[in-house]
Design a protein around this motif. Sequence first.
Motif, short mmCIF file in Angstrom:
data_model
loop_
_atom_site.label_atom_id
_atom_site.label_comp_id
_atom_site.label_asym_id
_atom_site.label_seq_id
_atom_site.Cartn_x
_atom_site.Cartn_y
_atom_site.Cartn_z
N GLN A 14 0.85 -1.20 0.00
CA GLN A 14 0.00 0.00 0.00
C GLN A 14 0.88 1.25 0.00
OE1 GLN A 14 -2.15 -1.04 3.61
NE2 GLN A 14 -3.88 -1.82 2.43
N PRO A 15 1.39 1.63 -1.16
CA PRO A 15 2.28 2.80 -1.25
C PRO A 15 1.50 4.10 -1.11
CG PRO A 15 1.80 1.99 -3.44
CD PRO A 15 1.17 1.01 -2.49
N PRO A 16 2.15 5.15 -0.62
CA PRO A 16 1.47 6.44 -0.47
C PRO A 16 1.24 7.14 -1.81
CG PRO A 16 3.76 6.63 0.17
CD PRO A 16 3.51 5.18 -0.07
N TYR A 17 1.95 6.70 -2.83
CA TYR A 17 1.76 7.27 -4.18
C TYR A 17 2.26 6.26 -5.20
CZ TYR A 17 6.73 8.44 -3.49
OH TYR A 17 8.07 8.38 -3.21
N GLY A 18 1.96 6.52 -6.46
CA GLY A 18 2.40 5.62 -7.52
C GLY A 18 1.27 4.89 -8.21
N GLY A 19 0.08 4.88 -7.57
CA GLY A 19 -1.08 4.28 -8.22
C GLY A 19 -0.93 2.79 -8.48
N ALA A 20 -1.43 2.37 -9.64
CA ALA A 20 -1.50 0.94 -9.97
C ALA A 20 -0.31 0.45 -10.77
CB ALA A 20 -2.79 0.66 -10.73
N ILE A 21 0.80 1.19 -10.78
CA ILE A 21 1.97 0.73 -11.52
C ILE A 21 2.55 -0.50 -10.82
CG2 ILE A 21 2.53 3.10 -12.22
CD1 ILE A 21 4.87 3.01 -10.23
N VAL A 22 3.44 -1.20 -11.53
CA VAL A 22 4.08 -2.38 -10.93
C VAL A 22 5.23 -1.90 -10.05
CG1 VAL A 22 5.25 -4.55 -11.39
CG2 VAL A 22 3.45 -3.77 -12.92
N HIS A 23 5.03 -1.92 -8.76
CA HIS A 23 6.03 -1.43 -7.82
C HIS A 23 7.11 -2.49 -7.59
CE1 HIS A 23 3.62 2.12 -6.62
NE2 HIS A 23 2.60 1.31 -6.86
N ILE A 24 8.34 -2.04 -7.40
CA ILE A 24 9.45 -2.96 -7.15
C ILE A 24 9.61 -3.09 -5.64
CG2 ILE A 24 11.92 -3.36 -7.49
CD1 ILE A 24 11.70 -1.68 -10.04
N THR A 25 9.10 -4.19 -5.09
CA THR A 25 9.11 -4.38 -3.64
C THR A 25 9.96 -5.57 -3.20
OG1 THR A 25 7.09 -5.71 -3.84
CG2 THR A 25 6.82 -3.35 -3.38
N ASN A 26 10.48 -6.31 -4.15
CA ASN A 26 11.27 -7.50 -3.82
C ASN A 26 12.70 -7.10 -3.45
OD1 ASN A 26 12.79 -9.91 -3.83
ND2 ASN A 26 11.41 -10.84 -5.33
N PRO A 27 13.17 -7.42 -2.24
CA PRO A 27 14.54 -7.06 -1.84
C PRO A 27 15.60 -7.62 -2.76
CG PRO A 27 13.24 -7.73 0.07
CD PRO A 27 12.42 -8.06 -1.14
N ALA A 95 9.69 16.94 -0.35
CA ALA A 95 9.93 15.81 -1.25
C ALA A 95 10.64 14.67 -0.53
CB ALA A 95 10.76 16.27 -2.45
N ALA A 96 11.56 15.03 0.38
CA ALA A 96 12.28 14.02 1.15
C ALA A 96 11.31 13.25 2.05
CB ALA A 96 13.37 14.67 1.98
N ASP A 97 10.38 13.95 2.65
CA ASP A 97 9.38 13.30 3.51
C ASP A 97 8.51 12.35 2.69
OD1 ASP A 97 10.27 14.59 5.76
OD2 ASP A 97 8.74 16.17 5.70
N GLN A 98 8.18 12.77 1.47
CA GLN A 98 7.36 11.93 0.61
C GLN A 98 8.10 10.64 0.26
OE1 GLN A 98 4.72 13.16 -3.03
NE2 GLN A 98 6.80 12.88 -3.82
N VAL A 99 9.37 10.77 -0.08
CA VAL A 99 10.19 9.60 -0.39
C VAL A 99 10.26 8.67 0.81
CG1 VAL A 99 12.56 8.82 -0.84
CG2 VAL A 99 11.57 10.67 -2.22
N GLN A 100 10.44 9.25 1.99
CA GLN A 100 10.56 8.44 3.21
C GLN A 100 9.27 7.69 3.51
OE1 GLN A 100 13.54 8.01 4.90
NE2 GLN A 100 12.33 6.32 5.73
N ARG A 101 8.13 8.30 3.24
CA ARG A 101 6.85 7.62 3.48
C ARG A 101 6.74 6.39 2.58
NH1 ARG A 101 4.86 12.92 3.83
NH2 ARG A 101 4.10 12.86 1.67
N TYR A 102 7.21 6.53 1.36
CA TYR A 102 7.17 5.39 0.43
C TYR A 102 8.09 4.28 0.93
CZ TYR A 102 7.05 2.92 -4.07
OH TYR A 102 6.87 1.97 -5.07
N VAL A 103 9.29 4.67 1.38
CA VAL A 103 10.25 3.70 1.90
C VAL A 103 9.68 2.99 3.14
CG1 VAL A 103 12.51 3.43 3.01
CG2 VAL A 103 12.28 4.87 0.97
N ASP A 104 9.04 3.74 4.02
CA ASP A 104 8.43 3.15 5.22
C ASP A 104 7.37 2.12 4.83
OD1 ASP A 104 10.03 4.74 6.78
OD2 ASP A 104 8.47 6.23 7.21
N ALA A 105 6.62 2.42 3.77
CA ALA A 105 5.59 1.48 3.30
C ALA A 105 6.24 0.21 2.74
CB ALA A 105 4.72 2.14 2.23
N MET A 106 7.39 0.37 2.07
CA MET A 106 8.12 -0.78 1.55
C MET A 106 8.60 -1.68 2.69
SD MET A 106 10.44 0.85 -1.54
CE MET A 106 11.11 -0.75 -2.04
#
Length: 206
Positions: A14-27, A95-106
Motif C-alpha cells: 500500500q504505497p502512499p503514491y504511484g497508483g497501480a503501476i508495478v512497484h518494485i518491492t522484492n529485496p 519531497a524528502a518526507d514523501q520519499v521516506q513515506r514510500y520507503v516506510d511502506a516498503m
Amino acid sequence: MSDKDQKDSAPKFQPPYGGAIVHITNPHQHHGYRHMVAWCVSLGATSREYILGEIEKAKKAEADAETIYQVHKESEHRPGEWITVADLRLSNPEAADQVQRYVDAMVDYEERMAAYHKRPTPPRQNSYTLTFPASVSVVVQAPTLAAAYAALTPREDTSGHEIKQADPHIPGTMRIELDRAHGTLIATDDPKHQQPPAERRAPLSV
C-alpha cells in the motif's frame, strides 16, 4: 485452503503514491535501494527496466543505500555524484518526507510478507474413495409387505451394475450403518498412500 484463497490472504503493498503501476518491492530486485525506487516512482517512472537499471548502476558504484539518483556526469554542479535523501532534505524537505513515506511502506510490506511466509502451511486436502461393509435399514411406506419388497427390488442399469431404487410413488427413508473397522481404500491422490489396483484392494487402517 486453495491457491486462490492463499493469494487473496497475502499482504498487499500500500504505497502512499504511484497508483497501480508495478512497484518494485522484492529485496532481491531493489538490493536495499528503496529510496531510489521511491524517488523514481515520485517522478512518475513506470518502467521497471529503467528503475532496475538505475539500481544496478548504484549497486556497481557501491553508492550509499539512501541514494536517490546520480547527478549527470556533464552537470556543472556535483557531476557524477550520488545524491542521497539527506541531500534532498536540505533543498526540498517536503519531497524528502514523501520519499521516506514510500520507503516506510516498503519496509512495512516486507516485514508483513516475511511473517506471511513463516505462517503454518495448511495441510493438503486429499481425495479418498472408500468402501465399507454396511448394514442397510430401509423404512418404506407401502400397502403390503410384497409391495415394499417390490419397491426395492434390484434392477440393472445400463452399465451392468445392480442398483436399488424405491418406487417414486411410495415414500420411504433409508439408514446405512458403516463398519469403519473394515473399510477398504479403492483410490486416492494422497502421495503417502500408494493407489492400490482395483483387483487388489488394500485394507484401510483407521
